[in-house]
Design a protein around this motif. Structure first.
Motif, PDB file in Angstrom:
ATOM      1  N   GLU A  35       8.087   5.285  -0.411  1.00 57.04           N
ATOM      2  CA  GLU A  35       8.715   4.817   0.535  1.00 57.04           C
ATOM      3  C   GLU A  35       8.338   5.704   1.829  1.00 57.04           C
ATOM      4  O   GLU A  35       7.729   5.305   2.844  1.00 57.04           O
ATOM      5  CB  GLU A  35      10.002   4.273   0.618  1.00 57.04           C
ATOM      6  CG  GLU A  35      10.569   3.545   1.765  1.00 57.04           C
ATOM      7  CD  GLU A  35      11.970   2.909   1.561  1.00 57.04           C
ATOM      8  OE1 GLU A  35      12.277   2.466   2.782  1.00 57.04           O
ATOM      9  OE2 GLU A  35      12.720   3.117   0.569  1.00 57.04           O
ATOM     10  N   GLY A  38       4.851   5.710   3.077  1.00 63.65           N
ATOM     11  CA  GLY A  38       4.412   4.665   3.598  1.00 63.65           C
ATOM     12  C   GLY A  38       3.920   3.652   2.565  1.00 63.65           C
ATOM     13  O   GLY A  38       2.857   2.916   3.129  1.00 63.65           O
ATOM     14  N   GLU A  41       7.252  -0.856   1.370  1.00 61.59           N
ATOM     15  CA  GLU A  41       8.468  -1.023   2.527  1.00 61.59           C
ATOM     16  C   GLU A  41       9.422  -2.164   1.873  1.00 61.59           C
ATOM     17  O   GLU A  41       9.099  -3.175   2.164  1.00 61.59           O
ATOM     18  CB  GLU A  41       8.061  -1.298   3.834  1.00 61.59           C
ATOM     19  CG  GLU A  41       8.967  -1.332   4.862  1.00 61.59           C
ATOM     20  CD  GLU A  41       8.495  -1.553   6.236  1.00 61.59           C
ATOM     21  OE1 GLU A  41       9.348  -2.051   6.937  1.00 61.59           O
ATOM     22  OE2 GLU A  41       7.249  -1.303   6.403  1.00 61.59           O
ATOM     23  N   ARG A  44      15.650  -4.656   3.373  1.00 57.72           N
ATOM     24  CA  ARG A  44      16.907  -3.890   3.087  1.00 57.72           C
ATOM     25  C   ARG A  44      18.106  -5.024   3.293  1.00 57.72           C
ATOM     26  O   ARG A  44      17.862  -6.080   4.157  1.00 57.72           O
ATOM     27  CB  ARG A  44      17.092  -3.174   4.329  1.00 57.72           C
ATOM     28  CG  ARG A  44      16.088  -1.924   4.490  1.00 57.72           C
ATOM     29  CD  ARG A  44      16.437  -0.748   3.372  1.00 57.72           C
ATOM     30  NE  ARG A  44      15.624   0.381   3.292  1.00 57.72           N
ATOM     31  CZ  ARG A  44      16.132   1.453   3.240  1.00 57.72           C
ATOM     32  NH1 ARG A  44      17.332   1.654   2.822  1.00 57.72           N
ATOM     33  NH2 ARG A  44      15.220   2.591   3.440  1.00 57.72           N
ATOM     34  N   ARG A  50      18.277  -0.908  -0.327  1.00 61.38           N
ATOM     35  CA  ARG A  50      17.109  -1.499  -0.802  1.00 61.38           C
ATOM     36  C   ARG A  50      16.749  -2.406  -1.627  1.00 61.38           C
ATOM     37  O   ARG A  50      17.712  -2.485  -2.660  1.00 61.38           O
ATOM     38  CB  ARG A  50      16.113  -0.299  -1.223  1.00 61.38           C
ATOM     39  CG  ARG A  50      15.636   0.909  -0.411  1.00 61.38           C
ATOM     40  CD  ARG A  50      15.328   2.110  -1.263  1.00 61.38           C
ATOM     41  NE  ARG A  50      14.880   3.111  -0.431  1.00 61.38           N
ATOM     42  CZ  ARG A  50      15.607   4.249   0.030  1.00 61.38           C
ATOM     43  NH1 ARG A  50      16.892   4.112  -0.408  1.00 61.38           N
ATOM     44  NH2 ARG A  50      15.080   5.351   0.864  1.00 61.38           N
ATOM     45  N   ASP A  56       6.786  -6.115  -4.574  1.00 58.66           N
ATOM     46  CA  ASP A  56       6.787  -4.417  -4.152  1.00 58.66           C
ATOM     47  C   ASP A  56       6.565  -4.206  -6.086  1.00 58.66           C
ATOM     48  O   ASP A  56       6.087  -3.041  -6.000  1.00 58.66           O
ATOM     49  CB  ASP A  56       8.228  -4.357  -3.960  1.00 58.66           C
ATOM     50  CG  ASP A  56       8.512  -4.707  -2.299  1.00 58.66           C
ATOM     51  OD1 ASP A  56       7.398  -4.669  -1.718  1.00 58.66           O
ATOM     52  OD2 ASP A  56       9.733  -5.010  -2.206  1.00 58.66           O
TER      53      ASP A  56
END
Length: 101
Positions: A35, A38, A41, A44, A50, A56
Motif C-alpha cells: 500500500e 502505491g 489502495e 477504509r 483497511r 484487492d
C-alpha cells in the motif's frame, strides 16, 4: 427455506488486513508495504481500518506472482499499470463492438 449464497460485490472492501493476508498467504506488514508503494489502495472503514475487496485479493496474488518471478516492486508497479490500461482498453473495445452489432 433454502439457503442462498450471497457473494459480495468484488470491489467492496469486506476483509480485514489479517484475513486478507491469510487468504493470499502474505504477512500483514507486506500488505502495508504494498500500500505504501502505491501498488493497491484498500477501502477504509469510517474508523480508518483497511478493508480489502476480492479485487484487492486478486491484485495481491498478481503482485505475489510477479515478485516470485523476480520482478522488483518498481517493475511490479509498471506491469500492473500496463495490465490495468490493457484491461480498460479491452473493455472499451468490447463495448464498442457490442454497440456496432
Amino acid at each position: 427455506m433454502p439457503v442462498t449464497k450471497v457473494e459480495p460485490d468484488p470491489s467492496r472492501g469486506v476483509y480485514a488486513i489479517s484475513v486478507a493476508a491469510e487468504l493470499v498467504g502474505m504477512g500483514s506488514q507486506t500488505l502495508r508495504l504494498y500500500e505504501r508503494r502505491g501498488l493497491l489502495e484498500p477501502a477504509r472503514s469510517d474508523g480508518g481500518t483497511r478493508r480489502y475487496s476480492s479485487e484487492d485479493l486478486e491484485r495481491l496474488r498478481r503482485i505475489a506472482h510477479l515478485v516470485a518471478t523476480g520482478v522488483n516492486l518498481a517493475g511490479v508497479a509498471m506491469v500492473l499499470d500496463l495490465q490495468d490500461t490493457n484491461d480498460q482498453l479491452q473493455a472499451d473495445l468490447d463495448k464498442r463492438e457490442t454497440r456496432n452489432r
